[in-house]
Scaffold this motif. Structure first.
Motif, PDB file in Angstrom:
ATOM      1  N   ILE A  15       0.794  -1.302  -0.074  1.00 23.70           N
ATOM      2  CA  ILE A  15      -0.002  -0.116   0.101  1.00 23.70           C
ATOM      3  C   ILE A  15       0.894   1.127  -0.041  1.00 23.70           C
ATOM      4  O   ILE A  15       1.789   1.222   0.710  1.00 23.70           O
ATOM      5  CB  ILE A  15      -0.907   0.101   1.235  1.00 23.70           C
ATOM      6  CG1 ILE A  15      -2.063  -1.228   1.106  1.00 23.70           C
ATOM      7  CG2 ILE A  15      -1.621   1.263   1.452  1.00 23.70           C
ATOM      8  CD1 ILE A  15      -2.557  -1.400   2.534  1.00 23.70           C
ATOM      9  N   THR A  21      -0.821   4.755  -9.343  1.00 23.97           N
ATOM     10  CA  THR A  21      -0.072   5.742 -10.070  1.00 23.97           C
ATOM     11  C   THR A  21       0.490   5.362 -11.259  1.00 23.97           C
ATOM     12  O   THR A  21       0.559   5.788 -12.423  1.00 23.97           O
ATOM     13  CB  THR A  21       0.842   6.677  -9.130  1.00 23.97           C
ATOM     14  OG1 THR A  21       0.239   6.705  -7.842  1.00 23.97           O
ATOM     15  CG2 THR A  21       1.230   8.065  -9.683  1.00 23.97           C
ATOM     16  N   ASP A  44      -8.782   2.736  -8.810  1.00 26.05           N
ATOM     17  CA  ASP A  44      -9.395   2.418  -7.680  1.00 26.05           C
ATOM     18  C   ASP A  44     -10.924   2.936  -7.745  1.00 26.05           C
ATOM     19  O   ASP A  44     -10.952   4.243  -7.521  1.00 26.05           O
ATOM     20  CB  ASP A  44      -8.731   2.836  -6.627  1.00 26.05           C
ATOM     21  CG  ASP A  44      -7.598   2.276  -6.089  1.00 26.05           C
ATOM     22  OD1 ASP A  44      -7.234   1.324  -6.614  1.00 26.05           O
ATOM     23  OD2 ASP A  44      -6.632   2.642  -5.050  1.00 26.05           O
ATOM     24  N   LYS A 166       5.522   9.572 -10.757  1.00 22.79           N
ATOM     25  CA  LYS A 166       5.112  10.819 -10.589  1.00 22.79           C
ATOM     26  C   LYS A 166       5.536  11.736 -11.818  1.00 22.79           C
ATOM     27  O   LYS A 166       4.735  12.334 -12.363  1.00 22.79           O
ATOM     28  CB  LYS A 166       5.495  11.440  -9.294  1.00 22.79           C
ATOM     29  CG  LYS A 166       5.067  12.815  -8.952  1.00 22.79           C
ATOM     30  CD  LYS A 166       5.626  13.255  -7.576  1.00 22.79           C
ATOM     31  CE  LYS A 166       5.110  14.596  -7.385  1.00 22.79           C
ATOM     32  NZ  LYS A 166       5.827  15.266  -6.165  1.00 22.79           N
TER      33      LYS A 166
HETATM   34  P1  GTP Z   1      -3.077   1.529  -2.666  1.00 27.79           P
HETATM   35  O1  GTP Z   1      -3.986   1.995  -3.989  1.00 27.79           O
HETATM   36  O2  GTP Z   1      -3.593   1.810  -1.630  1.00 27.79           O
HETATM   37  O3  GTP Z   1      -2.613   0.305  -2.837  1.00 27.79           O
HETATM   38  O4  GTP Z   1      -1.739   2.196  -3.151  1.00 27.79           O
HETATM   39  P2  GTP Z   1      -1.028   2.138  -4.310  1.00 27.79           P
HETATM   40  O5  GTP Z   1       0.307   1.413  -4.304  1.00 27.79           O
HETATM   41  O6  GTP Z   1      -1.876   2.391  -5.483  1.00 27.79           O
HETATM   42  O7  GTP Z   1      -0.151   3.734  -4.127  1.00 27.79           O
HETATM   43  P3  GTP Z   1      -0.479   5.055  -4.879  1.00 27.79           P
HETATM   44  O8  GTP Z   1      -0.518   4.777  -6.260  1.00 27.79           O
HETATM   45  O9  GTP Z   1      -1.916   5.456  -4.544  1.00 27.79           O
HETATM   46  O10 GTP Z   1       0.438   6.110  -4.572  1.00 27.79           O
HETATM   47  C1  GTP Z   1       0.718   6.340  -3.076  1.00 27.79           C
HETATM   48  C2  GTP Z   1       1.176   7.663  -3.099  1.00 27.79           C
HETATM   49  O11 GTP Z   1       2.332   7.811  -3.393  1.00 27.79           O
HETATM   50  C3  GTP Z   1       0.348   8.659  -3.579  1.00 27.79           C
HETATM   51  O12 GTP Z   1       0.233   9.707  -3.107  1.00 27.79           O
HETATM   52  C4  GTP Z   1       1.227   9.114  -5.077  1.00 27.79           C
HETATM   53  O13 GTP Z   1       0.969  10.389  -5.451  1.00 27.79           O
HETATM   54  C5  GTP Z   1       2.819   8.915  -4.453  1.00 27.79           C
HETATM   55  N1  GTP Z   1       3.432   8.610  -5.525  1.00 27.79           N
HETATM   56  C6  GTP Z   1       3.232   7.452  -6.293  1.00 27.79           C
HETATM   57  N2  GTP Z   1       4.421   7.234  -7.163  1.00 27.79           N
HETATM   58  C7  GTP Z   1       5.240   8.334  -6.823  1.00 27.79           C
HETATM   59  C8  GTP Z   1       6.400   8.587  -7.341  1.00 27.79           C
HETATM   60  O14 GTP Z   1       7.276   8.120  -8.267  1.00 27.79           O
HETATM   61  N3  GTP Z   1       7.093   9.622  -6.650  1.00 27.79           N
HETATM   62  C9  GTP Z   1       6.546  10.304  -5.760  1.00 27.79           C
HETATM   63  N4  GTP Z   1       6.987  11.276  -5.263  1.00 27.79           N
HETATM   64  N5  GTP Z   1       5.240   9.910  -5.148  1.00 27.79           N
HETATM   65  C10 GTP Z   1       4.586   8.999  -5.811  1.00 27.79           C
END
Ligand code: GTP
Length: 597
Positions: A15, A21, A44, A166
């Protein structure tokens, strides 16, 4: 589609490490969705999921990608649920694809949940491509995390792709790796249809939507199919793919992933892992590993306002239509009135359903203590499954009890290891393994599920300031010295407060519960004994002393409006109480009394 031009994959991540992303970026980079249509976190879909930052239902997307070799590939991404409660669903999604992207936050490192899901991917013989995400962050340390992946997971991470979901850096390399490193699916076109039911959910326009992976043969619009687990027949009225919005097509061939609709009314009629084949001359052997969903945690849900019982029934009926793993039956409790005994895959599942009832249906609930399923072996040799401590049979007929155990894997920074060991020990855990990866320890414990379902995860988070990660799997049943502890208020047993406890801990638990109840129950006109008992034997006791004066006495003969006001106030107060015998017990007592701290 030519099998060699298909790549099916999932993303394994903890998570917050950036799964959604990254998925959004892959979709965006390939032009599957116009930028202006790009909603944050496309995959999601549910609000609660988004709010809690977890992915509950599997979802999928089909991407066309023109690779550097000039060929166009079809990439199918299956989004797997990211929580331990859904381990079986994860294992099925993994069987539907050939490879995984292992996404690890390069500023954080591997977490327990990542481990569990990587193991699912390995069991499904996946080719795994490590992706180090968030390289834009100053704390990013790719070398350290790559080394950790090799140490902890045991896969080669020298070729790990460095990505920032990002900024978009490394996204092209990721797409190329999917095409070059992941294997194409296999399957036979001239064979009976063999498709795996990967997931299903209810859509108010189309009815139940069934996500499938075609193993062999072809699924065509208009054909009749058989679901092998329950031997039901269905007429396929639509076939489509997600791009990510729905696009209807005529057929799906071997290696492909898409959905069908067949005027199915209930998600209950579709079982994850089932095999779908032709009505006639279908495949003789179903896919292996199919398992009907089994709830493991049970609790009672009662409306705070008993007039809302019918509304609660409606809400539960509706939710169950869309969730095959959620079970329920009516329950009556002397203390709480009419309600439902509900079964869930785990605690998170329980919380999600409870939140949805409260929020979407606006019904305030009392949740009784979660209980696991005990196996009761009777003297006559039969075995009973006990879902509710209140149903415990007479002890003279009982030979022995068994309780479910789990294998818990906890990853924790060195500094907090002592607290974690103590917590596990307090919960009757047996240490199985302790290893180090850098400055973090990985502990494996054998624990009773009963000791974990209530507040273990909260306690773990609090003793480690949120630094520990936790994952578990069920291992089996084992005999132990378990007893039912009843609570008596004013000499009357309160069924909703009954719990199963280990005999050695009964006094301690009983004392704690009586003390808590003494604080939670308001004083009455008379003295109230509060007792914990096993069988007929009292093991702990507190006494709530009587109120000294009759507060209403001063109203008699006095000012009428003042009297009315007081009565109204009492009526209001009563709403949040439950009359029990002569005693009023506040709603909050039912859950607070069971918390161990
Ligand atoms: P769940 O949907 O809860 O399983 O999480 P996830 O693994 O899908 O993570 P998600 O893509 O929601 O990203 C979690 C957080 O990290 C978000 O606030 C994103 O904006 C941030 N994030 C994702 N990738 C990057 C990255 O490459 N760099 C930075 N700085 N932040 C990132």
């Amino acid at each position: 589609t030519d099998l060699n031009k298909i790549r099916n994959f999932s993303i394994v991540a903890h998570i917050d490490h950036g799964k959604s992303t990254l998925a959004d970026r892959l979709i965006q980079e390939t032009g599957t969705v116009e930028d202006r249509d790009m909603k944050a976190q496309l995959l999601d879909s549910m609000d609660i999921e988004r709010e809690r930052g977890i992915t509950i239902k599997a979802n999928t997307v089909r991407i066309d990608y023109e690779a550097d070799d000039g060929e166009t590939y079809v990439l199918n991404l299956i989004d797997t649920p990211g929580h331990v409660d859904f381990a079986y669903e994860v294992s099925r999604s993994m069987r539907a694809v050939e490879g995984s992207l292992l996404v690890v936050d390069s500023s954080q490192g591997v977490e327990a949940q990542t481990l569990a899901n990587v193991y699912h991917a390995m069991e499904a013989d996946h080719e795994i491509v490590p992706v180090l995400n968030k390289i834009d962050l100053p704390a990013s340390d790719c070398d350290r995390v790559a080394e950790q992946i090799e140490d902890v997971i045991g896969i080669d991470a020298t070729g790990a792709i460095q990505v920032s979901a990002k900024t978009g850096q490394g996204i092209h390399e990721t797409l190329e790796a999917i095409v070059k490193e992941l294997p194409a699916p296999t399957g036979t076109l001239d064979a009976p249809l063999k498709a795996m039911l990967v997931d299903s959910w209810y859509d108010s326009y189309l009815g139940v939507i069934v996500l499938v992976r075609i193993m062999d043969g072809t699924l065509k619009k208009g054909m009749k199919v058989r679901f092998m687990s329950n031997n039901t027949l269905h007429h396929v009225d639509r076939i489509g793919v997600f791009r990510p919005e729905m696009q209807m097509i005529e057929s799906l061939g071997p290696g492909e992933i898409g959905f069908l609709t067949a005027s199915i009314k209930q998600v209950r009629d579709t079982r994850v892992g089932d095999t779908i084949t032709n009505e006639r001359n279908g495949t003789p052997v179903a896919l292996d590993g199919f398992k009907p969903a089994q709830p493991v945690v049970f609790c009672g849900l009662f409306p705070v306002d008993s007039a809302e019982f019918e509304d609660l029934r409606d809400a539960i009926d509706k939710l169950a239509l869309n969730d095959a793993s959620f079970s329920f039956e009516m329950e009556t409790s002397a203390a709480l009135g009419f309600g439902f005994r509900c079964g869930f895959l785990g605690l998170l599942h329980l919380e999600v359903i409870r939140d949805r009832i409260e929020r979407e249906y606006n019904i305030e609930l009392i949740t009784t203590a979660p209980s696991v399923i005990y196996h009761i072996y009777m003297r006559d040799g039969s075995m009973l499954e006990l879902h509710n401590p209140a149903d415990m049979p007479d002890l003279t007929h009982v030979d022995h009890l068994e309780e479910p155990r789990i294998k818990a894997t906890i990853l924790v920074p060195d500094d907090y290891l002592g607290d974690v060991l103590k917590l596990c020990q307090d919960r009757r855990g047996i240490q199985e393994d302790l290893t180090y990866a850098g400055s973090r320890a990985m502990v494996v414990y054998d624990l009773p599920l009963n000791e974990v379902v209530f507040d273990f995860y909260d306690r773990l988070k609090s003793v480690t300031k949120g630094y520990a990660s936790f994952d578990y799997q069920m291992t089996g049943y084992r005999q132990d010295n378990l007893v039912k502890m009843s609570v008596l208020v004013n000499d009357e047993p309160v069924d909703a407060l009954s719990t199963m406890v280990h005999r050695d801990r009964a006094e301690e638990r009983g004392r704690a519960m009586c003390e808590k109840l003494k604080d939670l129950i308001p004083r009455h006109m008379f003295k109230i004994p509060i007792q914990a008992a096993i069988g007929g034997k009292v093991i702990a006791r507190e006494t709530l002393s009587a109120m000294r004066k009759d507060v209403t006495a001063k109203c008699y003969g006095g000012d009428a409006t003042r009297k009315k006001k007081l009565l109204e106030k009492q009526k209001k107060g009563k709403k949040k109480m439950r009359q029990f015998g002569q005693v009023n017990i506040p709603q909050e007592a039912f859950i607070s009394a069971l918390k161990m701290d």
